[in-house]
Design an enzyme around this catalytic site. Structure first.
Site, mmCIF file in Angstrom:
data_model
loop_
_atom_site.group_PDB
_atom_site.id
_atom_site.type_symbol
_atom_site.label_atom_id
_atom_site.label_comp_id
_atom_site.label_asym_id
_atom_site.label_seq_id
_atom_site.Cartn_x
_atom_site.Cartn_y
_atom_site.Cartn_z
ATOM 1 N N SER A 97 -5.032 0.361 -2.985
ATOM 2 C CA SER A 97 -3.827 0.037 -2.218
ATOM 3 C C SER A 97 -3.604 1.108 -1.162
ATOM 4 O O SER A 97 -4.337 2.094 -1.091
ATOM 5 C CB SER A 97 -2.620 -0.031 -3.150
ATOM 6 N N LYS A 98 -2.587 0.884 -0.362
ATOM 7 C CA LYS A 98 -2.237 1.779 0.742
ATOM 8 C C LYS A 98 -2.221 3.248 0.310
ATOM 9 O O LYS A 98 -2.601 4.119 1.080
ATOM 10 C CB LYS A 98 -0.847 1.418 1.280
ATOM 11 N N ARG A 99 -1.751 3.452 -0.905
ATOM 12 C CA ARG A 99 -1.594 4.848 -1.293
ATOM 13 C C ARG A 99 -2.940 5.566 -1.473
ATOM 14 O O ARG A 99 -3.010 6.778 -1.486
ATOM 15 C CB ARG A 99 -0.677 4.885 -2.516
#
Ligand code: GLU
Length: 499
Positions: free
Chosen positions: A261-263
């Site tokens: 994910s984005k993180r």
């Protein structure tokens, strides 16, 4: 004769294409290119699954197509490339799905359902409270037409949805090329919707109808769709279609083994493009997410990947997205570029990223001279503006302290810069080798360490302490610029008595 390989990439335009989606596209594309290399007929189809009108996002289609183009994944049929099964946008194929839904109702495999959304919501909440598995409990499944008409009025639903009649008992066994046989319990599959009341099909119906209509031979898609497979299998049977072969590609996880994910950093392929990654590096990297040639080969160009790709070496376990590996591969591919090619690739980054006071258009010929000097050190193309700015700036601005080694005072450095300038003024040929022959012995004459002397010259001509090799840099900067900068450095240093 085996049927020709026809595979498809079937994105939904609901956001920026995730690296996982594009990995799926790459595997499909590679399979086709590999088949062709073997002399077999094969086609790569791009089909846009845009039936979820609520989730459509502005610009998503363009972003998907741009990602494919950037990676060189050209398609044989799809948006902009008409083919025998046009149109390739599901939103333009509604009659086909309606016909299929009608046929399923007629054959008793599907039924209209008038339950209102409020009722379904109440049912869902009840199931959650009772910790039951969620799904349609089948109210409309057994109603005769009279009871259905009464129910319709009660629920105030003009148009029904159409649901599939999943067998209540037993199991559905599916075959996946990568995972082998996978068995699902039918009671866990509810009577899923085929056609919504807005006349649009759900993913399940449209996907199956189109894969059949477009004569898809292999479905290569992400593992997250494996749970849809029993529904699809039942639909194929009910519609009397022969199913394609299925291969569900392993998940992609972050280094912490959580879903990517984005993180974990960038997840959109176009973000990698903007950040200065080369498409060939990203292509190589994404192919290795779930596929490998052996247990050690990492660098493979497109041709090699086409030659070796096959579903037999697609892994079952999740692949880990390792950003450092991508960075390393990117460096490898950058160093592999010809000077001309590197120049072409960095030009747009320079136009975009160099300070505004540098005149545009940027001189390509000059950049071509600079490019080999930074090639080794570029991790991404986006590093280029910062690394090359001093070559192009009219005047430098830097702290004069940079000129003076920590163990020295300004005075001897000023004298050294003066002496160097004087000698350089009489140098005939401004080439790295001659510059070095002239300057190297001077350090000792001036009673300075080479590092201190060269450091002062480096900072004077570049305004920095870390640069490409000094003499090559001076050669490319040219006599005039270097002498002007050396003089300017003396003015700067003369103005400060201590640092
Ligand atoms: N539209 C689905 C997606 O967005 C396609 C899944 C499939 O390939 O069947 O990934």
């Amino acid at each position: 004769m085996p049927k020709p390989v026809r595979v498809r990439f079937a994105p939904s335009p609901t956001g920026d294409p995730h690296v996982g989606n594009i990995r799926t596209a790459i595997f499909n594309w590679l399979m086709v290119q590999h088949e062709r290399q073997q002399g077999n007929e094969a086609s790569f189809i791009v089909r846009i699954e845009d039936t979820d009108q609520g989730r459509k996002t502005e610009g998503a289609l363009e972003a998907i197509l741009e990602s494919l183009r950037w990676l060189g994944l050209s398609w044989d049929e799809g948006p902009g490339v008409e083919g025998p099964y046009s149109p390739y946008f599901q939103s333009e194929r509604l009659p086909t799905y309606n016909e299929a839904a009608d046929a399923l109702v007629a054959s008793g495999w599907a039924y209209p359902c008038y339950c209102s959304s409020e009722r379904l919501e109440t049912m869902r909440r009840g199931q959650m409270d009772r910790k039951e598995s969620l799904g349609y409990a089948g109210h409309c499944r057994e109603l005769d037409s009279a009871s259905l008409a009464t129910w319709r009025e009660e629920q105030e639903q003009e148009i029904p949805v159409v649901r599939f009649k999943v067998p209540r008992d037993g199991t559905t066994t599916c075959v996946d090329v990568i995972r082998g046989e996978v068995t699902f319990e039918n009671r866990l599959l509810d009577d899923f919707v085929l056609l919504k009341s807005d006349g649009f099909p759900t993913y399940h119906l449209a996907n199956v109808v189109d894969d059949h209509a477009m004569e898809i031979s292999h479905v290569l898609r992400a593992e997250e769709w494996l749970s849809s497979l029993p529904r699809h299998k039942l639909l194929y049977e009910a519609l009397g279609y022969a199913p394609p072969l299925f291969a569900h590609l392993p998940m992609i996880l972050g280094p912490d083994r959580a879903k990517l994910s984005k993180r974990h950093g960038a997840t959109s392929v176009l973000e990698y493009k903007q950040r200065g990654y080369l498409p060939e590096a990203v292509f190589n990297f994404l192919t290795l997410l779930g596929w490998s040639l052996d247990d050690h080969t990492e660098i493979m160009n497109r041709e090699e990947l086409v030659t070796h790709f096959g579903l037999d070496r697609v892994a079952k376990p999740a692949a880990i997205f390792n950003q450092e590996k991508l960075d390393w591969l990117n460096g490898v591919y950058i160093r592999d570029l010809s000077v001309d090619e590197l120049t072409n690739r960095i030009m747009p980054f320079l136009e975009e990223g160099l300070p505004a006071d540098i005149t545009r258009p940027i001189d390509r010929e000059y950049v071509r001279q600079i490019a080999p000097l930074v090639q080794e050190r570029l991790k991404t193309l986006a590093d280029a503006p910062d690394m090359v700015a001093f070559f192009l700036q009219e005047s430098l601005s830097y702290d004069p302290a940079l000129l003076v080694d920590k163990q020295l005072t300004p005075e001897p450095v000023l004298q050294a810069l003066k002496a160097a300038t004087a000698r350089l003024q009489s140098l005939d040929v401004w080439q790295a080798e001659d510059l070095e022959t002239l300057l190297r012995p001077m350090a000792e004459e001036l009673n300075l360490k080479t590092r201190q002397f060269f450091g002062a010259i480096r900072s004077a001509v570049t305004g920095r302490t870390a640069t490409p090799p000094l003499f090559e840099t001076m050669e490319v900067l040219g006599r005039e610029r270097c002498l002007l900068r050396l003089e300017e450095s003396q003015r700067l240093l003369g103005a400060v008595s201590s640092l």
